[in-house]
Design a protein around this motif. Structure first.
Motif, mmCIF file in Angstrom:
data_model
loop_
_atom_site.group_PDB
_atom_site.id
_atom_site.type_symbol
_atom_site.label_atom_id
_atom_site.label_comp_id
_atom_site.label_asym_id
_atom_site.label_seq_id
_atom_site.Cartn_x
_atom_site.Cartn_y
_atom_site.Cartn_z
ATOM 1 N N ASP A 280 -26.559 9.951 -37.311
ATOM 2 C CA ASP A 280 -25.461 10.359 -38.194
ATOM 3 C C ASP A 280 -24.140 10.297 -37.429
ATOM 4 O O ASP A 280 -23.824 11.184 -36.636
ATOM 5 C CB ASP A 280 -25.717 11.766 -38.707
ATOM 6 C CG ASP A 280 -24.779 12.151 -39.845
ATOM 7 O OD1 ASP A 280 -23.650 11.612 -39.896
ATOM 8 O OD2 ASP A 280 -25.178 12.973 -40.695
ATOM 9 N N VAL B 10 -27.366 11.085 -44.125
ATOM 10 C CA VAL B 10 -27.189 10.530 -42.783
ATOM 11 C C VAL B 10 -26.234 9.349 -42.887
ATOM 12 O O VAL B 10 -26.500 8.395 -43.625
ATOM 13 C CB VAL B 10 -28.534 10.080 -42.170
ATOM 14 C CG1 VAL B 10 -28.306 9.510 -40.769
ATOM 15 C CG2 VAL B 10 -29.505 11.248 -42.117
ATOM 16 N N GLY C 58 -32.631 9.988 -37.797
ATOM 17 C CA GLY C 58 -31.337 9.587 -38.345
ATOM 18 C C GLY C 58 -30.241 9.593 -37.303
ATOM 19 O O GLY C 58 -30.115 10.552 -36.528
#
Length: 203
Positions: free
Chosen positions: A158, A190, A156
């Motif tokens: 983020d 995320v 992810g």
């Protein structure tokens, strides 16, 4: 003064043979931009990395910086139209594999063969398939992982917390309708550079 970036090391078979300058530059970029990395690389020689959400061209820059910082050898698919002079050689050196989306029916088979032929391979894919707003994920990544018999590594980006998250491996059960919502759920917290909803799978 900012602390040195803590970057996990990939398995030896997935490390990129580059000069020391590239990891130094990659880590410097991430550190100066305020990014940190959570999680660890799994000790497996082959996997499909699912990178999400994909909402901006900056995702590519971030991914390359992360790849350099970790000394990671990554393969990824890109529009064949991008692989033209003067960028063709550079993109291939970065692990790029040109794909003609008009012949997408052969992409899964080609990727499976690549996994079968390579002693080690990390293939990074964006399941959304585009930076534009989408409500469903494409499922080619799942089909590739299932047919190649390799696990899925959720990653992810983020942007809210400036964290690259390496999540635990997900091993496909063969039940696409059940597995993909479970994978998507891992990305609920995320946040991409541009927020958008994510819903059920798309073939």
């Amino acid at each position: 003064m900012k602390q040195p970036l803590e970057c996990p090391h990939p398995p030896e078979v997935l490390r990129q043979a580059r000069s020391r300058i590239w990891p130094t530059l990659g880590r410097a970029y991430l550190r100066l931009a305020g990014w940190r990395i959570e999680g660890a690389f799994p000790e497996v020689p082959k996997c499909v990395a699912v990178v999400a959400p994909h909402t901006s061209n900056w995702d590519f820059t971030l991914g390359v910086a992360f790849m350099f910082a970790a000394g990671l050898r990554v393969s990824w698919l890109g529009k064949h139209a991008l692989f033209k002079a003067p960028f063709r050689r550079m993109l291939r050196s970065l692990g790029g594999i040109p794909v003609d989306r008009r012949a997408s029916h052969g992409v899964v088979g080609a990727c499976v063969k690549a996994f079968e032929a390579a002693p080690a391979l990390l293939l990074a894919l964006a399941p959304e398939g585009t930076r534009k707003g989408v409500s469903q994920w494409k499922t080619g990544f799942y089909q590739i992982a299932s047919e190649a018999g390799v696990p899925i590594l959720p990653v992810g980006f983020d942007y809210r917390d400036h964290v690259i998250r390496l999540m635990p491996l997900f091993r496909p059960s063969g039940d696409r309708e059940q597995d993909i919502p479970r994978i998507q759920a891992l990305f609920e917290q995320v946040h991409g550079l541009r927020e958008r909803p994510t819903e059920g799978p798309k073939g």
